[in-house]
Design an enzyme around this catalytic site. Structure first.
Site, PDB file in Angstrom:
ATOM      1  N   ASP A   1      36.616  59.465  85.695  1.00  0.00           N
ATOM      2  CA  ASP A   1      37.513  60.565  85.317  1.00  0.00           C
ATOM      3  C   ASP A   1      37.778  60.586  83.815  1.00  0.00           C
ATOM      4  O   ASP A   1      37.424  59.664  83.082  1.00  0.00           O
ATOM      5  CB  ASP A   1      38.840  60.474  86.096  1.00  0.00           C
ATOM      6  CG  ASP A   1      39.434  59.066  86.104  1.00  0.00           C
ATOM      7  OD1 ASP A   1      39.013  58.233  85.274  1.00  0.00           O
ATOM      8  OD2 ASP A   1      40.304  58.797  86.935  1.00  0.00           O
TER       9      ASP A   1
ATOM     10  N   ASN B   1      50.439  55.711  94.004  1.00  0.00           N
ATOM     11  CA  ASN B   1      50.531  56.643  95.134  1.00  0.00           C
ATOM     12  C   ASN B   1      49.239  56.688  95.953  1.00  0.00           C
ATOM     13  O   ASN B   1      49.042  57.588  96.764  1.00  0.00           O
ATOM     14  CB  ASN B   1      50.888  58.055  94.635  1.00  0.00           C
ATOM     15  CG  ASN B   1      49.821  58.613  93.696  1.00  0.00           C
ATOM     16  OD1 ASN B   1      48.795  57.986  93.461  1.00  0.00           O
ATOM     17  ND2 ASN B   1      50.070  59.797  93.165  1.00  0.00           N
TER      18      ASN B   1
ATOM     19  N   HIS C   1      46.127  56.992  94.727  1.00  0.00           N
ATOM     20  CA  HIS C   1      44.985  57.771  94.211  1.00  0.00           C
ATOM     21  C   HIS C   1      43.845  56.844  93.800  1.00  0.00           C
ATOM     22  O   HIS C   1      44.057  55.693  93.395  1.00  0.00           O
ATOM     23  CB  HIS C   1      45.389  58.724  93.076  1.00  0.00           C
ATOM     24  CG  HIS C   1      45.707  58.126  91.743  1.00  0.00           C
ATOM     25  ND1 HIS C   1      46.797  58.525  90.997  1.00  0.00           N
ATOM     26  CD2 HIS C   1      45.080  57.195  90.990  1.00  0.00           C
ATOM     27  CE1 HIS C   1      46.808  57.857  89.857  1.00  0.00           C
ATOM     28  NE2 HIS C   1      45.787  57.039  89.831  1.00  0.00           N
TER      29      HIS C   1
ATOM     30  N   GLU D   1      44.636  62.765  93.752  1.00  0.00           N
ATOM     31  CA  GLU D   1      46.028  62.589  94.138  1.00  0.00           C
ATOM     32  C   GLU D   1      46.221  62.875  95.632  1.00  0.00           C
ATOM     33  O   GLU D   1      45.344  63.467  96.277  1.00  0.00           O
ATOM     34  CB  GLU D   1      46.894  63.548  93.306  1.00  0.00           C
ATOM     35  CG  GLU D   1      46.807  63.319  91.790  1.00  0.00           C
ATOM     36  CD  GLU D   1      47.610  62.122  91.292  1.00  0.00           C
ATOM     37  OE1 GLU D   1      47.723  61.112  92.024  1.00  0.00           O
ATOM     38  OE2 GLU D   1      48.125  62.197  90.160  1.00  0.00           O
TER      39      GLU D   1
HETATM   40  C1  GLP Z   1      44.726  55.867  86.233  1.00  0.00           C
HETATM   41  C2  GLP Z   1      43.236  56.050  86.492  1.00  0.00           C
HETATM   42  C3  GLP Z   1      42.845  55.420  87.807  1.00  0.00           C
HETATM   43  C4  GLP Z   1      43.350  53.987  87.829  1.00  0.00           C
HETATM   44  C5  GLP Z   1      44.865  53.987  87.758  1.00  0.00           C
HETATM   45  C6  GLP Z   1      45.482  52.603  87.900  1.00  0.00           C
HETATM   46  O1  GLP Z   1      45.507  56.765  86.936  1.00  0.00           O
HETATM   47  N1  GLP Z   1      42.819  57.424  86.535  1.00  0.00           N
HETATM   48  O2  GLP Z   1      41.433  55.473  87.955  1.00  0.00           O
HETATM   49  O3  GLP Z   1      42.913  53.365  88.996  1.00  0.00           O
HETATM   50  O4  GLP Z   1      45.194  54.546  86.510  1.00  0.00           O
HETATM   51  O5  GLP Z   1      45.646  51.989  86.664  1.00  0.00           O
HETATM   52  P1  GLP Z   1      45.970  50.471  86.471  1.00  0.00           P
HETATM   53  O6  GLP Z   1      44.730  49.723  86.774  1.00  0.00           O
HETATM   54  O7  GLP Z   1      46.362  50.353  85.024  1.00  0.00           O
HETATM   55  O8  GLP Z   1      47.083  50.117  87.373  1.00  0.00           O
END
Ligand code: GLP
Length: 245
Positions: free
Chosen positions: A67, A133, A135, A140
């Site tokens: 993404d 949440n 995702h 989402e």
């Molecule tokens: C963002 C990214 C996700 C990732 C999430 C969790 O929202 N788009 O792909 O999994 O963050 O981040 P973290 O690993 O910092 O908890």
């Protein structure tokens, strides 16, 4: 689904990097699906060390990231392109032309990204983090299980969670371009890393919950080859006991 419990983030990174090394060494032309966020950072650090020690080479590897925020160009320190260059690509022998991140050019026809993945032979291993949440990528709650790469609206809770990386909340983009749930499920193998208590509820839904679009991560129960690497805190809401590594 294989559950691997680790003591800390370093161990998570070492385990994940060892899995990626196996894939790369089995096929030097592998296609990797990569993720941003804090969870994969120790994985990337370990891969860099392995590359410096000549244990692996990225010379003929292709990567696709999950993404990207809409409206941030690659020079912006919060863009996922900047993150990937900084955390991995600039430190290994990869050809930057073989590293793909959905970008503004894909906005008009985002499904082209899935076509390109297919053209390169499909993703051999997809690395994932996990949103509080549930995702995965930026898919989402409520996202269709049939979704391909598309423009998505970020929920309030995701914007809130990602504010930590920006000067303030108003700077956080409200839209992103993300591989869809189907795009992710098309990967031959999936490797998800989650740590900390704030991921425990999502981990429960991913591993033991009902499969529902309210928890996008629960779709992974339908995939035949998933490994989930978690620490004690992220595992704290699981009902069954999974042995530590
Ligand atoms: C963002 C990214 C996700 C990732 C999430 C969790 O929202 N788009 O792909 O999994 O963050 O981040 P973290 O690993 O910092 O908890």
């Amino acid at each position: 689904m294989k559950i691997i419990k680790v003591k800390n983030n370093l161990e998570a990174g070492q385990y994940a990097a060892a899995m990626i090394k196996k894939v790369i060494n089995a096929n030097p032309k592998s296609v990797l699906g990569l993720a941003t966020g804090s969870s994969p950072v120790t994985t990337y650090q370990t891969l860099i060390l392995m590359n410096q020690a000549n244990e692996i080479s990225f010379k003929t590897i292709t990567t696709f990231n999950l993404d990207e925020y809409l409206g941030l160009d690659s020079a912006n320190e919060q863009s996922y392109r900047y993150f990937m260059n900084n955390q991995l690509f600039n430190h290994v022998d990869i050809d930057l032309n073989n590293t793909f991140i959905p970008d503004n050019e894909d906005v008009l026809n985002p499904h082209k990204y899935d076509d390109l993945i297919a053209k390169k032979g499909g993703i051999d291993l997809q690395l994932l983090g996990l949103g509080i949440n549930g995702h995965i990528g930026f898919n989402e709650p409520g996202t269709s299980f049939e979704s391909l790469t598309s423009i998505v609206d970020l929920t309030e809770s995701t914007i809130e969670a990602n504010t930590r990386f920006f000067a303030d909340k108003s700077q956080v983009p409200t839209k992103a371009i993300s591989m869809g749930l189907k795009s992710i499920m098309n990967a031959k193998q999936i490797l998800l890393i989650a740590k900390g208590e704030n991921k425990a509820e999502a981990i429960f839904h991913l591993v033991e919950g009902k499969i529902t679009s309210k928890w996008p991560c629960s779709i992974l129960q339908n995939h035949a080859n998933v490994t989930v690497i978690i620490d004690e805190a992220a595992a704290s809401k699981l009902q069954e006991n999974y042995d530590s590594k």
